[in-house]
Design a protein around this motif. Sequence first.
Motif, PDB file in Angstrom:
ATOM      1  N   ILE A  99      -6.970   0.768   0.226  1.00 55.49           N
ATOM      2  CA  ILE A  99      -6.146   1.975   0.136  1.00 55.49           C
ATOM      3  C   ILE A  99      -6.509   2.976   1.228  1.00 55.49           C
ATOM      4  CG2 ILE A  99      -5.726   4.017  -1.292  1.00 55.49           C
ATOM      5  CD1 ILE A  99      -5.704   2.155  -3.728  1.00 55.49           C
ATOM      6  N   GLU A 100      -7.797   3.144   1.474  1.00 52.25           N
ATOM      7  CA  GLU A 100      -8.212   4.065   2.532  1.00 52.25           C
ATOM      8  C   GLU A 100      -7.641   3.636   3.885  1.00 52.25           C
ATOM      9  OE1 GLU A 100     -12.237   5.461   2.902  1.00 52.25           O
ATOM     10  OE2 GLU A 100     -12.619   5.126   0.773  1.00 52.25           O
ATOM     11  N   ALA A 101      -7.606   2.316   4.128  1.00 52.73           N
ATOM     12  CA  ALA A 101      -7.082   1.815   5.400  1.00 52.73           C
ATOM     13  C   ALA A 101      -5.585   2.077   5.516  1.00 52.73           C
ATOM     14  CB  ALA A 101      -7.377   0.322   5.527  1.00 52.73           C
ATOM     15  N   LEU A 102      -4.852   1.910   4.418  1.00 49.52           N
ATOM     16  CA  LEU A 102      -3.415   2.193   4.438  1.00 49.52           C
ATOM     17  C   LEU A 102      -3.151   3.673   4.688  1.00 49.52           C
ATOM     18  CD1 LEU A 102      -2.105   0.024   1.439  1.00 49.52           C
ATOM     19  CD2 LEU A 102      -1.931  -0.483   3.886  1.00 49.52           C
ATOM     20  N   LEU A 103      -3.898   4.521   3.989  1.00 51.17           N
ATOM     21  CA  LEU A 103      -3.719   5.964   4.163  1.00 51.17           C
ATOM     22  C   LEU A 103      -4.054   6.394   5.585  1.00 51.17           C
ATOM     23  CD1 LEU A 103      -5.338   7.199   0.815  1.00 51.17           C
ATOM     24  CD2 LEU A 103      -2.897   7.105   1.346  1.00 51.17           C
ATOM     25  N   LYS A 104      -5.100   5.802   6.150  1.00 53.96           N
ATOM     26  CA  LYS A 104      -5.512   6.142   7.518  1.00 53.96           C
ATOM     27  C   LYS A 104      -4.414   5.827   8.515  1.00 53.96           C
ATOM     28  CE  LYS A 104      -9.353   5.428  10.741  1.00 53.96           C
ATOM     29  NZ  LYS A 104     -10.649   4.717  10.963  1.00 53.96           N
ATOM     30  N   ARG A 105      -3.596   4.810   8.208  1.00 60.79           N
ATOM     31  CA  ARG A 105      -2.500   4.427   9.096  1.00 60.79           C
ATOM     32  C   ARG A 105      -1.222   5.195   8.779  1.00 60.79           C
ATOM     33  NH1 ARG A 105      -5.947   0.179   8.812  1.00 60.79           N
ATOM     34  NH2 ARG A 105      -6.121  -1.215  10.636  1.00 60.79           N
TER      35      ARG A 105
ATOM     36  N   ASN B 258      -5.021  -6.475   7.102  1.00 59.40           N
ATOM     37  CA  ASN B 258      -4.647  -7.199   8.321  1.00 59.40           C
ATOM     38  C   ASN B 258      -3.315  -7.926   8.148  1.00 59.40           C
ATOM     39  OD1 ASN B 258      -7.024  -6.338   9.513  1.00 59.40           O
ATOM     40  ND2 ASN B 258      -8.142  -8.216   9.034  1.00 59.40           N
ATOM     41  N   LYS B 259      -3.089  -8.501   6.970  1.00 63.76           N
ATOM     42  CA  LYS B 259      -1.825  -9.181   6.708  1.00 63.76           C
ATOM     43  C   LYS B 259      -0.667  -8.177   6.704  1.00 63.76           C
ATOM     44  CE  LYS B 259      -3.677 -13.084   4.040  1.00 63.76           C
ATOM     45  NZ  LYS B 259      -3.030 -14.204   4.757  1.00 63.76           N
ATOM     46  N   ILE B 260      -0.917  -7.009   6.112  1.00 64.39           N
ATOM     47  CA  ILE B 260       0.118  -5.967   6.080  1.00 64.39           C
ATOM     48  C   ILE B 260       0.455  -5.502   7.487  1.00 64.39           C
ATOM     49  CG2 ILE B 260       0.562  -3.580   5.371  1.00 64.39           C
ATOM     50  CD1 ILE B 260      -1.135  -4.207   2.831  1.00 64.39           C
ATOM     51  N   VAL B 261      -0.582  -5.289   8.306  1.00 66.06           N
ATOM     52  CA  VAL B 261      -0.364  -4.817   9.675  1.00 66.06           C
ATOM     53  C   VAL B 261       0.395  -5.858  10.496  1.00 66.06           C
ATOM     54  CG1 VAL B 261      -1.550  -4.280  11.845  1.00 66.06           C
ATOM     55  CG2 VAL B 261      -2.298  -3.211   9.699  1.00 66.06           C
ATOM     56  N   ARG B 262       0.056  -7.136  10.328  1.00 69.50           N
ATOM     57  CA  ARG B 262       0.780  -8.179  11.069  1.00 69.50           C
ATOM     58  C   ARG B 262       2.242  -8.223  10.669  1.00 69.50           C
ATOM     59  NH1 ARG B 262      -4.085 -11.192  10.495  1.00 69.50           N
ATOM     60  NH2 ARG B 262      -3.300 -12.232   8.614  1.00 69.50           N
ATOM     61  N   ARG B 263       2.540  -7.940   9.418  1.00 70.00           N
ATOM     62  CA  ARG B 263       3.921  -7.998   8.930  1.00 70.00           C
ATOM     63  C   ARG B 263       4.686  -6.718   9.224  1.00 70.00           C
ATOM     64  NH1 ARG B 263       8.295  -7.287   7.092  1.00 70.00           N
ATOM     65  NH2 ARG B 263       9.351  -8.404   5.386  1.00 70.00           N
ATOM     66  N   MET B 264       4.025  -5.559   9.153  1.00 78.49           N
ATOM     67  CA  MET B 264       4.733  -4.277   9.203  1.00 78.49           C
ATOM     68  C   MET B 264       4.324  -3.373  10.361  1.00 78.49           C
ATOM     69  SD  MET B 264       5.011  -3.243   5.186  1.00 78.49           S
ATOM     70  CE  MET B 264       6.171  -4.106   4.119  1.00 78.49           C
ATOM     71  N   GLY B 265       3.326  -3.781  11.109  1.00 73.59           N
ATOM     72  CA  GLY B 265       2.916  -2.983  12.254  1.00 73.59           C
ATOM     73  C   GLY B 265       1.734  -2.088  11.949  1.00 73.59           C
ATOM     74  N   GLU B 266       1.082  -1.644  13.018  1.00 75.94           N
ATOM     75  CA  GLU B 266      -0.121  -0.811  12.888  1.00 75.94           C
ATOM     76  C   GLU B 266       0.212   0.590  12.379  1.00 75.94           C
ATOM     77  OE1 GLU B 266      -4.083  -0.177  12.834  1.00 75.94           O
ATOM     78  OE2 GLU B 266      -3.270  -2.033  13.655  1.00 75.94           O
ATOM     79  N   ASP B 267       1.337   1.116  12.792  1.00 72.92           N
ATOM     80  CA  ASP B 267       1.757   2.456  12.378  1.00 72.92           C
ATOM     81  C   ASP B 267       2.541   2.343  11.066  1.00 72.92           C
ATOM     82  OD1 ASP B 267       2.670   5.026  12.038  1.00 72.92           O
ATOM     83  OD2 ASP B 267       3.572   5.211  14.034  1.00 72.92           O
ATOM     84  N   LEU B 268       1.962   2.836   9.991  1.00 74.42           N
ATOM     85  CA  LEU B 268       2.593   2.719   8.668  1.00 74.42           C
ATOM     86  C   LEU B 268       3.135   4.050   8.161  1.00 74.42           C
ATOM     87  CD1 LEU B 268       0.022   0.304   6.972  1.00 74.42           C
ATOM     88  CD2 LEU B 268       2.228  -0.269   7.999  1.00 74.42           C
ATOM     89  N   ARG B 269       3.293   5.005   9.059  1.00 74.23           N
ATOM     90  CA  ARG B 269       3.864   6.294   8.656  1.00 74.23           C
ATOM     91  C   ARG B 269       5.286   6.096   8.124  1.00 74.23           C
ATOM     92  NH1 ARG B 269       2.614   9.717  14.011  1.00 74.23           N
ATOM     93  NH2 ARG B 269       3.143   7.648  14.849  1.00 74.23           N
ATOM     94  N   GLY B 270       5.566   6.724   7.001  1.00 68.06           N
ATOM     95  CA  GLY B 270       6.871   6.585   6.374  1.00 68.06           C
ATOM     96  C   GLY B 270       6.970   5.400   5.429  1.00 68.06           C
ATOM     97  N   ARG B 271       5.949   4.572   5.392  1.00 68.15           N
ATOM     98  CA  ARG B 271       5.919   3.417   4.484  1.00 68.15           C
ATOM     99  C   ARG B 271       5.230   3.800   3.180  1.00 68.15           C
ATOM    100  NH1 ARG B 271       8.900  -1.150   6.259  1.00 68.15           N
ATOM    101  NH2 ARG B 271       8.439  -1.583   8.444  1.00 68.15           N
ATOM    102  N   THR B 272       5.707   3.210   2.095  1.00 67.57           N
ATOM    103  CA  THR B 272       5.091   3.421   0.785  1.00 67.57           C
ATOM    104  C   THR B 272       4.714   2.064   0.188  1.00 67.57           C
ATOM    105  OG1 THR B 272       6.345   5.448   0.355  1.00 67.57           O
ATOM    106  CG2 THR B 272       5.404   4.324  -1.551  1.00 67.57           C
ATOM    107  N   PHE B 273       3.490   1.977  -0.308  1.00 65.14           N
ATOM    108  CA  PHE B 273       3.005   0.721  -0.887  1.00 65.14           C
ATOM    109  C   PHE B 273       2.675   0.899  -2.362  1.00 65.14           C
ATOM    110  CE2 PHE B 273       2.282   0.326   3.616  1.00 65.14           C
ATOM    111  CZ  PHE B 273       2.648  -0.989   3.886  1.00 65.14           C
TER     112      PHE B 273
END
Length: 467
Positions: free
Chosen positions: A350-356, A312-327
């Motif tokens: 990790i599953e949540a990040l990959l799903k986005r 949730n913190k990542i999404v608030r900072r970087m948005g719901e769509d994380l395509r093209g992002r690497t963590f």
Amino acid sequence: MKVTIVGTGYVGLVTGACLAEIGNDVFCVDVDPRKIEILNNGGVPIHEPGLQEMLRRTRAAGRIQFSTDVKASVEHGDIQFIAVGTPPDEDGSADLQYVLAAARNIGKYSNGFKVIVDKSTVPVGTALQVGRVVAEELKARGLDGSDKHGFSVVSNPEFLKEGAAVDDFMRPDRIVIGIDDDHAGQLAREKMKRLYAPFNRNHERTLYMDVRSAEFTKYAANAMLATRISFMNDLSNLADTVGADIEAVRRGIGSDPRIGYHFLYAGCGYGGSCFPKDVQALAQTARENGHTLRILEAVEAVNDDQKEVLVNKIVRRMGEDLRGRTFAVWGLAFKPNTDDMREASSRRMIEALLKRGASVQAYDPVARDEAERVFALDLADRAEDMKRLHFVKTQQDALTNADALVIVTEWKEFKSPDFAHLKGALKAPVIFDGRNLYEPEAMAELGIDYYAIGRPHVELDSNGSRH
């Protein structure tokens, strides 16, 4: 003394190694031939500090052996420890099939009086079930259960922390033994007293009680610790909202000797082999007996939600769509000093990040192989997501060209990294810290955008003042 350990998981292997270390003749049996092969070849199927060295010593001294021969294992030990898994069933209750299978084998091959010790974490009433199964097998063999072919079922729950299990066993806070107050129970009590005598040299650590109370004690202990964790995590989310610092709060309440500091650290949720399933099992036991443990059900709900906090913190900072992002992800095991991935917070995150649509470069100093195995199962039907998950060999490799660092497990090597290198390796200096390893003000001074659990997000103006 001659001791048999049924099961070579965390509890069984540590129990067997430590009892052999103090001079007992230990026979470890397991139905998994792969585990036994590893052990007989000098390896260890789990990561536990100090365990491999202890096994090497006791094996060289001829005080411990490993086998799949069930009949030989029952014939060997006067004391039979059942230390098999009790995974959660669909309704959250403990699955006792492996415990009862071990009991059936003991009854089938028993060659004399046996002290049968429930070392596995089992619900109240399990000793009674174990006793019935053993009695059924003895009766089928035409044995009357007299002293010569009798038995006593003892509850001796373990209180071992993964990552410190060997030290916990060798220097126990307490030894809980639940035993029946009958003739067989008295015989068992003498054998257990002799077995644990080396741990009571300086002062008596053994607490004797009835069997049901001993079974209950194990669940109650883990439930209390889980409650403290979820309590602090719940407060941390409120601290985020009202602008308080949960670390300052922790110090403020922990300094009260009635409360203490243990298990008061906010984070991204508890996992492992004990807390999740034991909380569920105790709550289910309550439901089966017409009770509702409202606090415990809240503990579980809070923990489940807490595993989403970092995302949730990542999404608030970087948005719901994380395509093209690497963590970059530091830490995969549910806690440091283990490779255990059961209910690890990293799995949900990790599953949540990959799903986005994100890519993940994950590092753990010990759990890499186990993590690869677990994620292959978790993502078996998500091939495209699996392609974007990479397990790397060093924490520096994880950082390379990543958009942000996510810390999930508090390994010591993560506590004082080279922040200059970290900033240079990341595309942007952003850290999401699920274990509150660093100070927000210090991170701001280093020019790092730092997000922790229940701690303020600090920004400095051009004059270096906080705002």
